[in-house]
Motif scaffolding. Structure first.
Motif, PDB file in Angstrom:
ATOM      1  N   SER A 133       0.829  -1.205   0.000  1.00  7.23           N
ATOM      2  CA  SER A 133       0.000   0.000   0.000  1.00  7.23           C
ATOM      3  C   SER A 133       0.867   1.260   0.000  1.00  7.23           C
ATOM      4  CB  SER A 133      -0.914  -0.010   1.227  1.00  7.23           C
ATOM      5  OG  SER A 133      -1.610   1.196   1.363  1.00  7.23           O
ATOM      6  N   PHE A 134       1.842   1.316   0.887  1.00  5.55           N
ATOM      7  CA  PHE A 134       2.737   2.467   0.977  1.00  5.55           C
ATOM      8  C   PHE A 134       3.547   2.647  -0.299  1.00  5.55           C
ATOM      9  CE2 PHE A 134       7.240   3.537   1.830  1.00  5.55           C
ATOM     10  CZ  PHE A 134       7.103   4.900   2.054  1.00  5.55           C
ATOM     11  N   LEU A 135       4.149   1.561  -0.774  1.00  3.79           N
ATOM     12  CA  LEU A 135       4.992   1.665  -1.961  1.00  3.79           C
ATOM     13  C   LEU A 135       4.180   2.030  -3.194  1.00  3.79           C
ATOM     14  CD1 LEU A 135       7.302  -1.407  -1.319  1.00  3.79           C
ATOM     15  CD2 LEU A 135       7.906   1.007  -1.114  1.00  3.79           C
ATOM     16  N   THR A 136       2.950   1.521  -3.288  1.00  3.91           N
ATOM     17  CA  THR A 136       2.090   1.868  -4.420  1.00  3.91           C
ATOM     18  C   THR A 136       1.741   3.350  -4.386  1.00  3.91           C
ATOM     19  OG1 THR A 136       1.163  -0.362  -4.414  1.00  3.91           O
ATOM     20  CG2 THR A 136      -0.065   1.323  -5.607  1.00  3.91           C
ATOM     21  N   ALA A 137       1.438   3.867  -3.200  1.00  6.98           N
ATOM     22  CA  ALA A 137       1.131   5.295  -3.078  1.00  6.98           C
ATOM     23  C   ALA A 137       2.320   6.138  -3.499  1.00  6.98           C
ATOM     24  CB  ALA A 137       0.729   5.618  -1.643  1.00  6.98           C
ATOM     25  N   GLU A 138       3.515   5.743  -3.072  1.00  2.00           N
ATOM     26  CA  GLU A 138       4.708   6.507  -3.434  1.00  2.00           C
ATOM     27  C   GLU A 138       4.979   6.426  -4.933  1.00  2.00           C
ATOM     28  OE1 GLU A 138       6.762   8.524  -1.614  1.00  2.00           O
ATOM     29  OE2 GLU A 138       5.208   8.378  -0.078  1.00  2.00           O
ATOM     30  N   MET A 139       4.743   5.261  -5.528  1.00  2.00           N
ATOM     31  CA  MET A 139       4.869   5.124  -6.976  1.00  2.00           C
ATOM     32  C   MET A 139       3.906   6.071  -7.690  1.00  2.00           C
ATOM     33  SD  MET A 139       5.113   0.961  -7.231  1.00  2.00           S
ATOM     34  CE  MET A 139       4.449   0.950  -8.901  1.00  2.00           C
ATOM     35  N   PHE A 140       2.687   6.137  -7.176  1.00  2.00           N
ATOM     36  CA  PHE A 140       1.671   6.989  -7.797  1.00  2.00           C
ATOM     37  C   PHE A 140       2.047   8.459  -7.686  1.00  2.00           C
ATOM     38  CE2 PHE A 140      -2.139   9.624  -7.038  1.00  2.00           C
ATOM     39  CZ  PHE A 140      -2.684   9.582  -8.323  1.00  2.00           C
ATOM     40  N   LEU A 141       2.473   8.885  -6.501  1.00  2.00           N
ATOM     41  CA  LEU A 141       2.838  10.292  -6.315  1.00  2.00           C
ATOM     42  C   LEU A 141       3.974  10.684  -7.248  1.00  2.00           C
ATOM     43  CD1 LEU A 141       2.685  10.573  -2.404  1.00  2.00           C
ATOM     44  CD2 LEU A 141       0.914  11.165  -4.075  1.00  2.00           C
ATOM     45  N   ALA A 142       4.917   9.764  -7.455  1.00  2.00           N
ATOM     46  CA  ALA A 142       6.021  10.038  -8.378  1.00  2.00           C
ATOM     47  C   ALA A 142       5.529  10.073  -9.824  1.00  2.00           C
ATOM     48  CB  ALA A 142       7.108   8.986  -8.210  1.00  2.00           C
ATOM     49  N   ALA A 143       4.666   9.112 -10.193  1.00  2.00           N
ATOM     50  CA  ALA A 143       4.145   9.059 -11.561  1.00  2.00           C
ATOM     51  C   ALA A 143       3.349  10.299 -11.901  1.00  2.00           C
ATOM     52  CB  ALA A 143       3.287   7.812 -11.744  1.00  2.00           C
ATOM     53  N   ALA A 144       2.678  10.870 -10.890  1.00  2.00           N
ATOM     54  CA  ALA A 144       1.846  12.052 -11.108  1.00  2.00           C
ATOM     55  C   ALA A 144       2.662  13.344 -11.089  1.00  2.00           C
ATOM     56  CB  ALA A 144       0.756  12.118 -10.049  1.00  2.00           C
ATOM     57  N   GLY A 145       3.975  13.208 -11.071  1.00  2.00           N
ATOM     58  CA  GLY A 145       4.813  14.398 -11.156  1.00  2.00           C
ATOM     59  C   GLY A 145       5.259  14.952  -9.823  1.00  2.00           C
ATOM     60  N   GLY A 146       5.276  14.100  -8.800  1.00  2.00           N
ATOM     61  CA  GLY A 146       5.771  14.548  -7.498  1.00  2.00           C
ATOM     62  C   GLY A 146       4.732  15.253  -6.650  1.00  2.00           C
ATOM     63  N   LEU A 147       3.547  14.678  -6.544  1.00  5.40           N
ATOM     64  CA  LEU A 147       2.507  15.265  -5.689  1.00  5.40           C
ATOM     65  C   LEU A 147       2.945  15.255  -4.231  1.00  5.40           C
ATOM     66  CD1 LEU A 147      -0.805  13.683  -7.056  1.00  5.40           C
ATOM     67  CD2 LEU A 147       0.147  15.926  -7.579  1.00  5.40           C
ATOM     68  N   LYS A 148       2.566  16.289  -3.486  1.00  2.00           N
ATOM     69  CA  LYS A 148       2.888  16.384  -2.064  1.00  2.00           C
ATOM     70  C   LYS A 148       1.652  15.970  -1.251  1.00  2.00           C
ATOM     71  CE  LYS A 148       6.940  18.041  -3.005  1.00  2.00           C
ATOM     72  NZ  LYS A 148       8.137  17.183  -2.870  1.00  2.00           N
ATOM     73  N   VAL A 149       1.660  14.735  -0.774  1.00  2.00           N
ATOM     74  CA  VAL A 149       0.573  14.192   0.044  1.00  2.00           C
ATOM     75  C   VAL A 149       1.222  13.528   1.253  1.00  2.00           C
ATOM     76  CG1 VAL A 149      -1.418  12.642   0.124  1.00  2.00           C
ATOM     77  CG2 VAL A 149      -0.838  13.813  -2.014  1.00  2.00           C
ATOM     78  N   GLN A 150       0.780  13.880   2.430  1.00  2.00           N
ATOM     79  CA  GLN A 150       1.405  13.369   3.646  1.00  2.00           C
ATOM     80  C   GLN A 150       1.022  11.915   3.905  1.00  2.00           C
ATOM     81  OE1 GLN A 150       1.080  16.043   7.072  1.00  2.00           O
ATOM     82  NE2 GLN A 150       0.490  17.699   5.687  1.00  2.00           N
ATOM     83  N   HIS A 151       1.961  11.180   4.486  1.00  2.00           N
ATOM     84  CA  HIS A 151       1.760   9.760   4.767  1.00  2.00           C
ATOM     85  C   HIS A 151       1.373   9.547   6.226  1.00  2.00           C
ATOM     86  CE1 HIS A 151       3.718   5.575   5.522  1.00  2.00           C
ATOM     87  NE2 HIS A 151       2.451   5.429   5.171  1.00  2.00           N
ATOM     88  N   ILE A 152       0.313   8.737   6.437  1.00  2.00           N
ATOM     89  CA  ILE A 152      -0.068   8.313   7.785  1.00  2.00           C
ATOM     90  C   ILE A 152      -0.055   6.786   7.810  1.00  2.00           C
ATOM     91  CG2 ILE A 152      -1.796   8.377   9.602  1.00  2.00           C
ATOM     92  CD1 ILE A 152      -2.900  10.916   8.425  1.00  2.00           C
ATOM     93  N   PRO A 153       0.944   6.174   8.457  1.00  2.00           N
ATOM     94  CA  PRO A 153       0.979   4.708   8.539  1.00  2.00           C
ATOM     95  C   PRO A 153       0.062   4.182   9.632  1.00  2.00           C
ATOM     96  CG  PRO A 153       2.928   5.639   9.589  1.00  2.00           C
ATOM     97  CD  PRO A 153       2.140   6.805   9.034  1.00  2.00           C
ATOM     98  N   TYR A 154      -0.668   3.123   9.324  1.00  2.00           N
ATOM     99  CA  TYR A 154      -1.531   2.460  10.300  1.00  2.00           C
ATOM    100  C   TYR A 154      -1.056   1.023  10.482  1.00  2.00           C
ATOM    101  CZ  TYR A 154      -4.720   6.415   9.846  1.00  2.00           C
ATOM    102  OH  TYR A 154      -5.258   7.682   9.849  1.00  2.00           O
TER     103      TYR A 154
END
Length: 294
Positions: A133-154
């Motif tokens: 889940s975390f790695l997929t989100a980071e892949m997506f943020l990078a693919a979208a051009g470096g979106l700034k979205v904060q991470h909350i781990p559960y």
């Protein structure tokens, strides 16, 4: 006979081996007991498997992390996944991009625009910093051009989904089987599935690869045996699982989890694991995650 599961009860990681184990019990005339050994991102179960006798009485059923992700996230593990004997990949479930209904976006493109307009104000949930889940989100943020979205781990899918449903988290890449009911009820919005193609459960929702070519995130569920397990034993179990995956009642239960049956011989699983290890290693590098202590 026991199947170690490196996660708590509930969710696809626990449900799939129970479905298969039930049929294996009938086929071999031996009870297959599911033993949940959660903790340390799968290392507890992995260490137990590494020390188990290679006698066909212990297996581990797991999604990718303990086998092909953890080695690149930690400087030292109490087990070596390359020493496990591959048996088969039972099934796979694609990730899905979920957003809370409060997010004013009906597509991936609209969400990217919304996130840019609200840079740094949104957050995304994950099951932890070692999860798909975390790695997929980071892949997506990078693919979208470096979106700034904060991470909350559960601590797992349950708490992350609870946070999403309560509106405490804005975005979550979950596996489709766990979250589909909430999408259908309207409590969460699905913007894209992350398999190679659209999923029959959500035929109107695009695959992420339609927007970002090559973007694939799928949780597969593998069965592995202790080191030094004989190839003949692994082949025998793999063949049994392959037959079980053709049963109509099993197919129905897998469909309820949005899972696609796979089944493959041990040699093919060995090749598949090497490919997956390379893919996730590149994803970890792209996310800028540095190996740390377990």
């Amino acid at each position: 006979m026991r199947i170690l599961v490196p996660f708590p009860p509930g969710g696809a990681a626990d449900a799939l081996p129970r479905i298969i184990g039930e049929k294996l019990s009938a086929r071999f005339g031996q009870p297959f007991v599911i033993e949940n050994r959660a903790g340390a991102t799968g290392a507890i179960a992995g260490e137990l498997l590494s020390r188990a006798d290679p006698d066909g009485y212990t297996f581990m059923s797991t999604p990718p992390a303990p086998l092909v992700i953890n080695p690149f996230l930690y400087t030292k593990l109490p087990y070596d996944p390359t020493q496990f004997v591959p048996v088969t990949v039972m099934a796979s479930i694609p990730s899905v991009l979920l957003v809370h209904p409060k997010i004013q976006a009906r597509s991936v493109e609209e969400f990217v625009a919304y996130a840019r307009a609200n840079s740094g104000r949104l957050n995304y949930a994950s099951q932890g910093t070692t999860s798909v889940s975390f790695l997929t989100a980071e892949m997506f943020l990078a693919a979208a051009g470096g979106l700034k979205v904060q991470h909350i781990p559960y601590k797992g899918t349950g708490p992350a989904l609870t946070a999403m449903l309560a509106g405490e988290a804005d975005v979550f890449f979950d596996n489709l089987g766990t979250s589909l009911q909430h999408v259908r009820s309207g409590r969460l919005k699905a913007l894209a599935v992350c398999g190679e193609h659209r999923h029959p459960s959500l035929p109107d929702i695009p695959a992420m690869s339609e927007i970002y070519p090559g973007f694939v995130s799928v949780a597969w569920f593998g069965l592995v045996a202790p080191p030094r397990t004989s190839p003949a034993l692994a082949e025998r179990v793999a063949s049994a699982v392959s037959e079980i995956l053709k049963h109509s009642d099993v197919l129905k239960r897998l469909a309820d989890l949005s899972a696609e049956p796979i089944g493959m011989p041990p040699s093919e699983m060995a090749r598949f694991m090497k490919q997956e290890a390379q893919r996730w290693r590149e994803a970890i590098r792209a996310a800028g995650v540095k190996p740390g202590e377990l």
